[in-house]
Design an enzyme around this catalytic site. Structure first.
Site, PDB file in Angstrom:
ATOM      1  N   ASN A   9       0.855  -1.194   0.000  1.00  0.00           N
ATOM      2  CA  ASN A   9       0.000   0.000   0.000  1.00  0.00           C
ATOM      3  C   ASN A   9       0.887   1.238   0.000  1.00  0.00           C
ATOM      4  O   ASN A   9       1.494   1.574   1.016  1.00  0.00           O
ATOM      5  CB  ASN A   9      -0.912  -0.014   1.229  1.00  0.00           C
ATOM      6  CG  ASN A   9      -1.787   1.225   1.309  1.00  0.00           C
ATOM      7  OD1 ASN A   9      -1.997   1.918   0.320  1.00  0.00           O
ATOM      8  ND2 ASN A   9      -2.301   1.497   2.500  1.00  0.00           N
ATOM      9  N   LYS A  11      -0.085   4.296  -0.255  1.00  0.00           N
ATOM     10  CA  LYS A  11      -0.761   5.469   0.304  1.00  0.00           C
ATOM     11  C   LYS A  11      -0.572   6.657  -0.661  1.00  0.00           C
ATOM     12  O   LYS A  11      -0.661   6.462  -1.864  1.00  0.00           O
ATOM     13  CB  LYS A  11      -0.266   5.747   1.719  1.00  0.00           C
ATOM     14  CG  LYS A  11      -0.376   4.503   2.610  1.00  0.00           C
ATOM     15  CD  LYS A  11      -0.030   4.754   4.049  1.00  0.00           C
ATOM     16  CE  LYS A  11      -0.141   3.470   4.847  1.00  0.00           C
ATOM     17  NZ  LYS A  11       0.093   3.683   6.299  1.00  0.00           N
ATOM     18  N   HIS A  94      -9.385   0.932   5.465  1.00  0.00           N
ATOM     19  CA  HIS A  94      -8.065   1.158   6.066  1.00  0.00           C
ATOM     20  C   HIS A  94      -8.199   2.142   7.228  1.00  0.00           C
ATOM     21  O   HIS A  94      -9.039   3.050   7.207  1.00  0.00           O
ATOM     22  CB  HIS A  94      -7.102   1.710   5.012  1.00  0.00           C
ATOM     23  CG  HIS A  94      -5.678   1.751   5.458  1.00  0.00           C
ATOM     24  ND1 HIS A  94      -5.189   2.761   6.266  1.00  0.00           N
ATOM     25  CD2 HIS A  94      -4.642   0.896   5.245  1.00  0.00           C
ATOM     26  CE1 HIS A  94      -3.906   2.532   6.507  1.00  0.00           C
ATOM     27  NE2 HIS A  94      -3.551   1.414   5.907  1.00  0.00           N
ATOM     28  N   GLU A  96      -6.631   4.674   8.142  1.00  0.00           N
ATOM     29  CA  GLU A  96      -6.543   6.090   7.795  1.00  0.00           C
ATOM     30  C   GLU A  96      -7.839   6.586   7.171  1.00  0.00           C
ATOM     31  O   GLU A  96      -8.222   7.751   7.354  1.00  0.00           O
ATOM     32  CB  GLU A  96      -5.345   6.310   6.855  1.00  0.00           C
ATOM     33  CG  GLU A  96      -4.023   6.128   7.575  1.00  0.00           C
ATOM     34  CD  GLU A  96      -2.856   5.785   6.678  1.00  0.00           C
ATOM     35  OE1 GLU A  96      -1.761   5.558   7.208  1.00  0.00           O
ATOM     36  OE2 GLU A  96      -3.041   5.721   5.448  1.00  0.00           O
ATOM     37  N   GLU A 166      -4.575  -4.693  11.111  1.00  0.00           N
ATOM     38  CA  GLU A 166      -3.566  -3.639  11.177  1.00  0.00           C
ATOM     39  C   GLU A 166      -3.746  -2.863  12.478  1.00  0.00           C
ATOM     40  O   GLU A 166      -4.573  -1.948  12.539  1.00  0.00           O
ATOM     41  CB  GLU A 166      -3.688  -2.703   9.969  1.00  0.00           C
ATOM     42  CG  GLU A 166      -5.128  -2.357   9.570  1.00  0.00           C
ATOM     43  CD  GLU A 166      -5.212  -1.109   8.707  1.00  0.00           C
ATOM     44  OE1 GLU A 166      -4.240  -0.813   8.017  1.00  0.00           O
ATOM     45  OE2 GLU A 166      -6.247  -0.432   8.762  1.00  0.00           O
ATOM     46  N   GLY A 172       3.063   2.857  10.473  1.00  0.00           N
ATOM     47  CA  GLY A 172       3.932   3.990  10.210  1.00  0.00           C
ATOM     48  C   GLY A 172       4.710   4.488  11.420  1.00  0.00           C
ATOM     49  O   GLY A 172       5.333   5.541  11.372  1.00  0.00           O
ATOM     50  N   SER A 211       3.683  -2.035  10.009  1.00  0.00           N
ATOM     51  CA  SER A 211       5.153  -1.949   9.998  1.00  0.00           C
ATOM     52  C   SER A 211       5.822  -3.294   9.725  1.00  0.00           C
ATOM     53  O   SER A 211       6.887  -3.585  10.266  1.00  0.00           O
ATOM     54  CB  SER A 211       5.671  -1.336  11.306  1.00  0.00           C
ATOM     55  OG  SER A 211       5.236  -0.005  11.448  1.00  0.00           O
TER      56      SER A 211
END
Length: 249
Positions: A9, A11, A94, A96, A166, A172, A211
Site C-alpha cells: 500500500n 498510500k 483502512h 486512515e 492492522e 507507520g 510496519s
C-alpha cells in the site's frame, strides 16, 4: 492450503520511476510458489502501473472506492472505473480512511458491497488503537469491525475477500505487534468466522499490516494464522518489498 498474499500500500506516495523499478525487478523475480502479490498505488498511477507491471506477477489494487457506481461525486472513483484499468483488489476500511475521513463501519460495509458487485476482491482492514489495546478491548474492537462488515454477506461473498489486521498503533510508527500478539488476534478472527462456517474460516486469508518489513516478515509469516502482509512503508522500496515476498515461501 491458503495461498499467501503480499499486498503493498503506497498510500499517497510513489512515482512513475518507482513503478518502473518494480517492473524491472519483478519481471525476472524468483518467487515462492504459490504466492499472490498486489500493489496498491495512488489512483493517478493505475494506468502507468498496468503497463510497468504487465510482465510481472504483480496484480493491481486500489486504495479505496466510492460505494456508488457513478454520479455527481467530484474527486471520487467507482469500482467499475477501477475494473476498466485492470484492478483486481481494493482496500476497504483502512484505518486512515476510518480516522482521517470518518468512514464508519456502515460506510465500510457499503464499499465492501460495491467492490463485490463489480468483481473486485476486497481486503477488509480492521484494527485497534493504542488506547483500545491498553484498555484490553482489542478483540472486542476487531471483531465488531469484522462482524459489521461480514455478517450481512452471503456465504459465497465471504469467500471473495481477505482480512488485514492492522493495529493502528503500529502503522507507520516503526512499532510492530509481536508475532505472538498478531497470531492471537488472527486466531480470534478465524475462530469467529468458524461460527459461521468452519470450512470458510479455514479458507479465509488473514494478513498482518503494521510496519511489516524485510527484517520481521519471516517471523510474522511463520505464524499459523498469518497468511500474508499488508505492507506500507517497506513497499516503497522495490528491493525491500521483494525480500518480504521471498519470506512468504
Amino acid at each position: 492450503m491458503r495461498t499467501p498474499l503480499i499486498a503493498g500500500n503506497w498510500k499517497m506516495n510513489g512515482s512513475a520511476e518507482l513503478l518502473e523499478a518494480f517492473g524491472r525487478l519483478f519481471a525476472d523475480a524468483q518467487l515462492p510458489t504459490p504466492l499472490e502479490i498486489v500493489l496498491h498505488p495512488p489512483f493517478p498511477y493505475l494506468e502507468a502501473a498496468s503497463r510497468s507491471l504487465a510482465s510481472t506477477p504483480i496484480k493491481l489494487g486500489a486504495q479505496t472506492l466510492n460505494p456508488l457506481h457513478s454520479g455527481a461525486h467530484t474527486g471520487e472513483v467507482s469500482g467499475r472505473m477501477l475494473k476498466e484499468f485492470g484492478v483486481s483488489y481494493v482496500l476497504i476500511g483502512h484505518s486512515e480512511r476510518r480516522q482521517l475521513y470518518r468512514e464508519r463501519d456502515e460506510d465500510v460495509y457499503d464499499r465492501l458491497l460495491a467492490a463485490l458487485s463489480v468483481g473486485l476482491q476486497p481486503i477488509l482492514c480492521v484494527g485497534e488503537t493504542l488506547e483500545e489495546r491498553d484498555a484490553g478491548r482489542t478483540m472486542e474492537v476487531v471483531l465488531r469491525q469484522v462482524s459489521r462488515a461480514m455478517a450481512p454477506l452471503e456465504p459465497q461473498q465471504r469467500t471473495q475477500l481477505a482480512i488485514a489486521y492492522e493495529p493502528v498503533w503500529a502503522i507507520g510508527t516503526g512499532r510492530t505487534a509481536t508475532p505472538e500478539q498478531a497470531q492471537a488476534v488472527m486466531a480470534g478472527i478465524r475462530d469467529y468466522q468458524a461460527g459461521y462456517n468452519s470450512e470458510l474460516a479455514q479458507q479465509l486469508r488473514l494478513l498482518y499490516g503494521g510496519s511489516m518489513n524485510a527484517s520481521n516478515a519471516a517471523e510474522l509469516l511463520a505464524q499459523p494464522d498469518i497468511d500474508g502482509g499488508l505492507v506500507g512503508g517497506a513497499s516503497l522500496k522495490a528491493e525491500d518489498f521483494y525480500a518480504i515476498c521471498q519470506s512468504a515461501g
